[in-house]
Design a protein around this motif. Sequence first.
Motif, PDB file in Angstrom:
ATOM      1  N   PHE A  51      58.491  85.248  40.738  1.00  0.00           N
ATOM      2  CA  PHE A  51      57.865  85.301  39.422  1.00  0.00           C
ATOM      3  C   PHE A  51      57.028  86.560  39.266  1.00  0.00           C
ATOM      4  N   GLU A  52      56.871  86.979  38.005  1.00  0.00           N
ATOM      5  CA  GLU A  52      55.940  88.054  37.690  1.00  0.00           C
ATOM      6  C   GLU A  52      54.542  87.586  38.064  1.00  0.00           C
ATOM      7  N   ARG A  53      53.667  88.537  38.358  1.00  0.00           N
ATOM      8  CA  ARG A  53      52.299  88.161  38.714  1.00  0.00           C
ATOM      9  C   ARG A  53      51.636  87.479  37.524  1.00  0.00           C
ATOM     10  N   ASP A  54      51.037  86.335  37.794  1.00  0.00           N
ATOM     11  CA  ASP A  54      50.389  85.525  36.768  1.00  0.00           C
ATOM     12  C   ASP A  54      49.146  84.897  37.405  1.00  0.00           C
ATOM     13  N   PRO A  55      47.955  85.328  36.998  1.00  0.00           N
ATOM     14  CA  PRO A  55      46.734  84.785  37.610  1.00  0.00           C
ATOM     15  C   PRO A  55      46.624  83.263  37.498  1.00  0.00           C
ATOM     16  N   GLY A  56      47.101  82.691  36.395  1.00  0.00           N
ATOM     17  CA  GLY A  56      47.061  81.234  36.245  1.00  0.00           C
ATOM     18  C   GLY A  56      47.960  80.540  37.249  1.00  0.00           C
ATOM     19  N   LEU A  57      49.140  81.095  37.476  1.00  0.00           N
ATOM     20  CA  LEU A  57      50.060  80.541  38.473  1.00  0.00           C
ATOM     21  C   LEU A  57      49.496  80.725  39.870  1.00  0.00           C
ATOM     22  N   ASP A  58      48.893  81.877  40.112  1.00  0.00           N
ATOM     23  CA  ASP A  58      48.271  82.113  41.417  1.00  0.00           C
ATOM     24  C   ASP A  58      47.171  81.093  41.690  1.00  0.00           C
ATOM     25  N   ALA A  59      46.337  80.839  40.687  1.00  0.00           N
ATOM     26  CA  ALA A  59      45.242  79.872  40.854  1.00  0.00           C
ATOM     27  C   ALA A  59      45.776  78.463  41.057  1.00  0.00           C
ATOM     28  N   ARG A  95      49.233  70.624  37.610  1.00  0.00           N
ATOM     29  CA  ARG A  95      48.859  71.945  37.086  1.00  0.00           C
ATOM     30  C   ARG A  95      49.837  73.012  37.554  1.00  0.00           C
ATOM     31  N   PHE A  96      50.231  72.926  38.809  1.00  0.00           N
ATOM     32  CA  PHE A  96      51.196  73.875  39.367  1.00  0.00           C
ATOM     33  C   PHE A  96      52.521  73.799  38.605  1.00  0.00           C
ATOM     34  N   GLU A  97      53.003  72.592  38.367  1.00  0.00           N
ATOM     35  CA  GLU A  97      54.274  72.419  37.655  1.00  0.00           C
ATOM     36  C   GLU A  97      54.187  72.928  36.220  1.00  0.00           C
ATOM     37  N   GLU A  98      53.038  72.738  35.575  1.00  0.00           N
ATOM     38  CA  GLU A  98      52.845  73.279  34.224  1.00  0.00           C
ATOM     39  C   GLU A  98      52.917  74.802  34.239  1.00  0.00           C
ATOM     40  N   ARG A  99      52.271  75.414  35.215  1.00  0.00           N
ATOM     41  CA  ARG A  99      52.252  76.875  35.309  1.00  0.00           C
ATOM     42  C   ARG A  99      53.615  77.435  35.671  1.00  0.00           C
ATOM     43  N   ILE A 100      54.338  76.755  36.538  1.00  0.00           N
ATOM     44  CA  ILE A 100      55.686  77.207  36.898  1.00  0.00           C
ATOM     45  C   ILE A 100      56.580  77.195  35.658  1.00  0.00           C
ATOM     46  N   ALA A 101      56.450  76.166  34.835  1.00  0.00           N
ATOM     47  CA  ALA A 101      57.274  76.058  33.630  1.00  0.00           C
ATOM     48  C   ALA A 101      57.003  77.204  32.659  1.00  0.00           C
ATOM     49  N   ARG A 109      62.904  92.348  42.817  1.00  0.00           N
ATOM     50  CA  ARG A 109      62.061  91.988  43.959  1.00  0.00           C
ATOM     51  C   ARG A 109      61.002  93.051  44.182  1.00  0.00           C
ATOM     52  N   SER A 110      59.840  92.609  44.606  1.00  0.00           N
ATOM     53  CA  SER A 110      58.786  93.546  44.996  1.00  0.00           C
ATOM     54  C   SER A 110      58.044  92.951  46.180  1.00  0.00           C
ATOM     55  N   SER A 111      57.206  93.743  46.766  1.00  0.00           N
ATOM     56  CA  SER A 111      56.430  93.277  47.907  1.00  0.00           C
ATOM     57  C   SER A 111      55.331  92.345  47.432  1.00  0.00           C
ATOM     58  N   THR A 112      55.274  91.167  47.999  1.00  0.00           N
ATOM     59  CA  THR A 112      54.233  90.202  47.632  1.00  0.00           C
ATOM     60  C   THR A 112      53.405  89.815  48.843  1.00  0.00           C
ATOM     61  N   SER A 113      53.314  90.718  49.786  1.00  0.00           N
ATOM     62  CA  SER A 113      52.552  90.391  50.991  1.00  0.00           C
ATOM     63  C   SER A 113      51.084  90.131  50.674  1.00  0.00           C
ATOM     64  N   TRP A 114      50.552  90.742  49.616  1.00  0.00           N
ATOM     65  CA  TRP A 114      49.160  90.488  49.241  1.00  0.00           C
ATOM     66  C   TRP A 114      48.958  89.020  48.891  1.00  0.00           C
ATOM     67  N   ARG A 115      49.955  88.399  48.306  1.00  0.00           N
ATOM     68  CA  ARG A 115      49.810  86.999  47.921  1.00  0.00           C
ATOM     69  C   ARG A 115      49.668  86.102  49.135  1.00  0.00           C
ATOM     70  N   ARG A 116      50.403  86.396  50.166  1.00  0.00           N
ATOM     71  CA  ARG A 116      50.337  85.554  51.371  1.00  0.00           C
ATOM     72  C   ARG A 116      48.960  85.630  52.001  1.00  0.00           C
ATOM     73  N   ASN A 117      48.302  86.776  51.869  1.00  0.00           N
ATOM     74  CA  ASN A 117      46.998  86.944  52.478  1.00  0.00           C
ATOM     75  C   ASN A 117      45.862  86.390  51.621  1.00  0.00           C
ATOM     76  N   GLU A 118      45.995  86.457  50.308  1.00  0.00           N
ATOM     77  CA  GLU A 118      44.894  86.073  49.424  1.00  0.00           C
ATOM     78  C   GLU A 118      44.950  84.627  48.949  1.00  0.00           C
ATOM     79  N   LEU A 119      46.104  84.128  48.599  1.00  0.00           N
ATOM     80  CA  LEU A 119      46.178  82.820  47.958  1.00  0.00           C
ATOM     81  C   LEU A 119      45.866  81.669  48.895  1.00  0.00           C
ATOM     82  N   PHE A 120      46.138  81.830  50.144  1.00  0.00           N
ATOM     83  CA  PHE A 120      46.023  80.708  51.067  1.00  0.00           C
ATOM     84  C   PHE A 120      44.806  80.826  51.983  1.00  0.00           C
ATOM     85  N   VAL A 121      43.883  81.702  51.638  1.00  0.00           N
ATOM     86  CA  VAL A 121      42.683  81.902  52.455  1.00  0.00           C
ATOM     87  C   VAL A 121      41.743  80.720  52.353  1.00  0.00           C
TER      88      VAL A 121
END
Length: 123
Positions: A51-59, A95-101, A109-121
């Motif tokens: 997915f495109e970067r979306d702060p709501g989906l990330d949260a 909430r996750f399912e609402e945001r995914i929809a 494709r792009s590098s999303t390694s930042w997400r693995r480090n930030e979202l699950f901290v």
Amino acid sequence: MTEKSLTEAIEEKLNLIAPTLKAIQAGGEQAYLGDLQTLLRKNLASLLALFERDPGLDAATADLYAAAAAIVKDVTTASQPYARKRRLLNEAQARFEERIALAKPRERRSSTSWRRNELFVAA
């Protein structure tokens, strides 16, 4: 990636996440739940890469993971009533399912390694 194969990839990841969450809610041994937590983290990270970067989906993703991690972490300590932890996980999943929809699939494709480090901290 074509739209059909992207849609299939998204559905495949979602089909892996839902049973993992159900298994975490069902409980079990600490080692088993730890393995499920790791699997959940990997599947969520690979799903977000579609997915495109979306702060709501990330949260929403971070909240979902944190709620699942709370169940795994507290399985032996029982620091909160289990019903409350389960309700929080169900609400986070909704909430996750609402945001995914609402999320926009990534066109390339792009590098999303930042997400693995930030979202699950937090968890």
